[in-house]
Scaffold this motif. Structure first.
Motif, PDB file in Angstrom:
ATOM      1  N   UNK A  46       0.835  -1.303   0.028  1.00 13.26           N
ATOM      2  CA  UNK A  46      -0.171   0.135  -0.200  1.00 13.26           C
ATOM      3  C   UNK A  46       0.893   1.545   0.271  1.00 13.26           C
ATOM      4  N   UNK A  47       2.170   1.406   0.799  1.00 13.56           N
ATOM      5  CA  UNK A  47       2.795   2.598   0.871  1.00 13.56           C
ATOM      6  C   UNK A  47       3.743   2.789  -0.684  1.00 13.56           C
ATOM      7  N   UNK A  48       3.969   1.769  -1.308  1.00 12.76           N
ATOM      8  CA  UNK A  48       4.125   1.492  -2.327  1.00 12.76           C
ATOM      9  C   UNK A  48       3.523   1.970  -3.320  1.00 12.76           C
ATOM     10  N   UNK A  49       2.614   2.665  -3.272  1.00 16.81           N
ATOM     11  CA  UNK A  49       1.426   2.482  -4.946  1.00 16.81           C
ATOM     12  C   UNK A  49       1.826   3.970  -5.134  1.00 16.81           C
ATOM     13  N   UNK A  50       2.298   3.799  -7.361  1.00 13.71           N
ATOM     14  CA  UNK A  50       2.419   4.574  -7.925  1.00 13.71           C
ATOM     15  C   UNK A  50       3.682   4.546  -8.002  1.00 13.71           C
ATOM     16  N   UNK A  51       4.297   3.482  -7.171  1.00 11.86           N
ATOM     17  CA  UNK A  51       6.028   3.221  -7.214  1.00 11.86           C
ATOM     18  C   UNK A  51       5.970   2.388  -9.154  1.00 11.86           C
ATOM     19  N   UNK A  52       6.942   2.590  -9.480  1.00  3.14           N
ATOM     20  CA  UNK A  52       6.875   1.323 -10.915  1.00  3.14           C
ATOM     21  C   UNK A  52       7.711   0.390  -9.887  1.00  3.14           C
ATOM     22  N   UNK A  53       7.201  -0.879 -11.044  1.00  2.88           N
ATOM     23  CA  UNK A  53       7.245  -1.688 -10.573  1.00  2.88           C
ATOM     24  C   UNK A  53       9.007  -2.855 -10.489  1.00  2.88           C
ATOM     25  N   UNK A  54       9.507  -2.483 -11.784  1.00  6.45           N
ATOM     26  CA  UNK A  54      10.486  -2.220 -10.876  1.00  6.45           C
ATOM     27  C   UNK A  54      11.509  -2.035  -9.741  1.00  6.45           C
ATOM     28  N   UNK A  55      11.378  -0.845  -9.055  1.00  3.12           N
ATOM     29  CA  UNK A  55      11.762  -0.450  -8.101  1.00  3.12           C
ATOM     30  C   UNK A  55      10.678  -0.859  -6.701  1.00  3.12           C
ATOM     31  N   UNK A  56       9.457  -1.758  -7.097  1.00  2.00           N
ATOM     32  CA  UNK A  56       8.959  -1.677  -5.810  1.00  2.00           C
ATOM     33  C   UNK A  56       9.851  -3.656  -6.049  1.00  2.00           C
ATOM     34  N   UNK A  57       9.492  -3.869  -6.902  1.00  2.00           N
ATOM     35  CA  UNK A  57      10.090  -5.230  -6.735  1.00  2.00           C
ATOM     36  C   UNK A  57      11.538  -5.406  -5.752  1.00  2.00           C
ATOM     37  N   UNK A  58      12.531  -4.226  -6.148  1.00  2.00           N
ATOM     38  CA  UNK A  58      13.638  -4.208  -5.432  1.00  2.00           C
ATOM     39  C   UNK A  58      13.689  -3.964  -3.847  1.00  2.00           C
ATOM     40  N   UNK A  59      12.305  -2.755  -3.756  1.00  2.00           N
ATOM     41  CA  UNK A  59      11.776  -2.763  -2.217  1.00  2.00           C
ATOM     42  C   UNK A  59      11.563  -3.832  -1.263  1.00  2.00           C
ATOM     43  N   UNK A  60      11.182  -4.405  -1.612  1.00  2.00           N
ATOM     44  CA  UNK A  60      10.098  -5.933  -1.698  1.00  2.00           C
ATOM     45  C   UNK A  60      11.488  -6.839  -0.946  1.00  2.00           C
ATOM     46  N   UNK A  61      12.019  -7.311  -1.624  1.00  2.00           N
ATOM     47  CA  UNK A  61      13.822  -8.055  -1.658  1.00  2.00           C
ATOM     48  C   UNK A  61      14.081  -7.510  -0.640  1.00  2.00           C
ATOM     49  N   UNK A  62      14.491  -6.357  -0.442  1.00  2.00           N
ATOM     50  CA  UNK A  62      15.702  -5.582   0.570  1.00  2.00           C
ATOM     51  C   UNK A  62      14.870  -5.693   1.889  1.00  2.00           C
ATOM     52  N   UNK A  63      13.245  -5.174   1.817  1.00  2.00           N
ATOM     53  CA  UNK A  63      12.515  -5.001   3.172  1.00  2.00           C
ATOM     54  C   UNK A  63      12.017  -6.355   3.892  1.00  2.00           C
ATOM     55  N   UNK A  64      12.699  -7.384   2.215  1.00  2.00           N
ATOM     56  CA  UNK A  64      12.558  -8.439   3.156  1.00  2.00           C
ATOM     57  C   UNK A  64      13.658  -9.276   3.449  1.00  2.00           C
ATOM     58  N   UNK A  65      15.241  -8.778   3.563  1.00  2.00           N
ATOM     59  CA  UNK A  65      16.425  -9.396   3.575  1.00  2.00           C
ATOM     60  C   UNK A  65      16.658 -10.521   2.278  1.00  2.00           C
TER      61      UNK A  65
END
Length: 207
Positions: A46-65
């Motif tokens: 929800x917090x990443x609404x509007x962020x492009x897919x590529x960046x969202x994937x990178x953030x999800x992976x980073x936040x998940x370790x």
């Protein structure tokens, strides 16, 4: 009623603003994350609404370790393909489509979106909106997508109007941040139109 008199050009976000697409993107995201073994974190998504897919994937992976399990372009292509396949069932124009129709021919108009341009054009065309806009600027056209101002600044350049003559319609905090950074007026459609971006509101998948 919105007074558009002060503005010479109109710029619209797409998902959640011009197009009701929350269920579409939730399903496509859940399928993508499950396919590649990444965790589904509703609050983060929800917090990443509007962020492009590529960046969202990178953030999800980073936040998940964890590391990305596949090339980001491959994962992006899978999600885009699912969006294209599911769009006819799940997307429709919002009330702002009527505003764009009313302003057609009166003011130049652009769409500035976190989606890739081809995907955005397909969705707008499906909703009968594409022909109303002079330009569509997707995340793939700028070096720094939202929340950076680049997307909206590119729209203003394409419409041949300086930022202070433009108003942006947005439904996401990061998009509003981008419009403000661009020096543009911004209308939060969540408060002005009572839009709700139904996106990862629960842990259960949308069916």
């Amino acid at each position: 009623m919105i007074d558009l008199t002060p503005y010479r050009a109109l710029i619209f976000d797409m998902d959640g603003t011009l197009v009701e697409s929350g269920p579409l993107h939730e399903i496509a995201w859940r399928e993508t994350l499950e396919r590649y073994g990444l965790p589904i974190l509703p609050a983060l998504m929800r917090s990443l609404a509007g962020v492009p897919t590529r960046q969202t994937l990178e953030i999800v992976a980073r936040e998940s370790g964890v590391s990305l399990p596949a090339p980001v372009d491959e994962m992006n292509a899978f999600k885009e393909a699912r969006v294209s396949e599911l769009a006819p069932r799940y997307v429709k124009a919002t009330a702002l489509g009527n505003l764009a129709l009313e302003q057609n021919g009166l003011r130049p108009m652009a769409v500035g979106t976190g989606a890739d341009t081809d995907e955005a054009r397909r969705i707008l065309d499906h909703c009968g909106l594409l022909s109303l806009f002079d330009v569509v600027v997707g995340a793939d056209q700028v070096q720094h997508p939202k929340p950076a101002p680049d997307t909206f600044l590119a729209c203003a350049r394409a419409l041949d109007h300086p930022p202070h003559e433009c108003v942006v319609f947005e439904d996401a905090d990061l998009g509003i941040e981008a419009a403000q950074a661009a020096g543009m007026a911004v209308i939060d459609v969540r408060s002005r139109f009572q839009f709700v971006n139904e996106y990862f509101l629960a842990d259960e998948a949308v069916g």
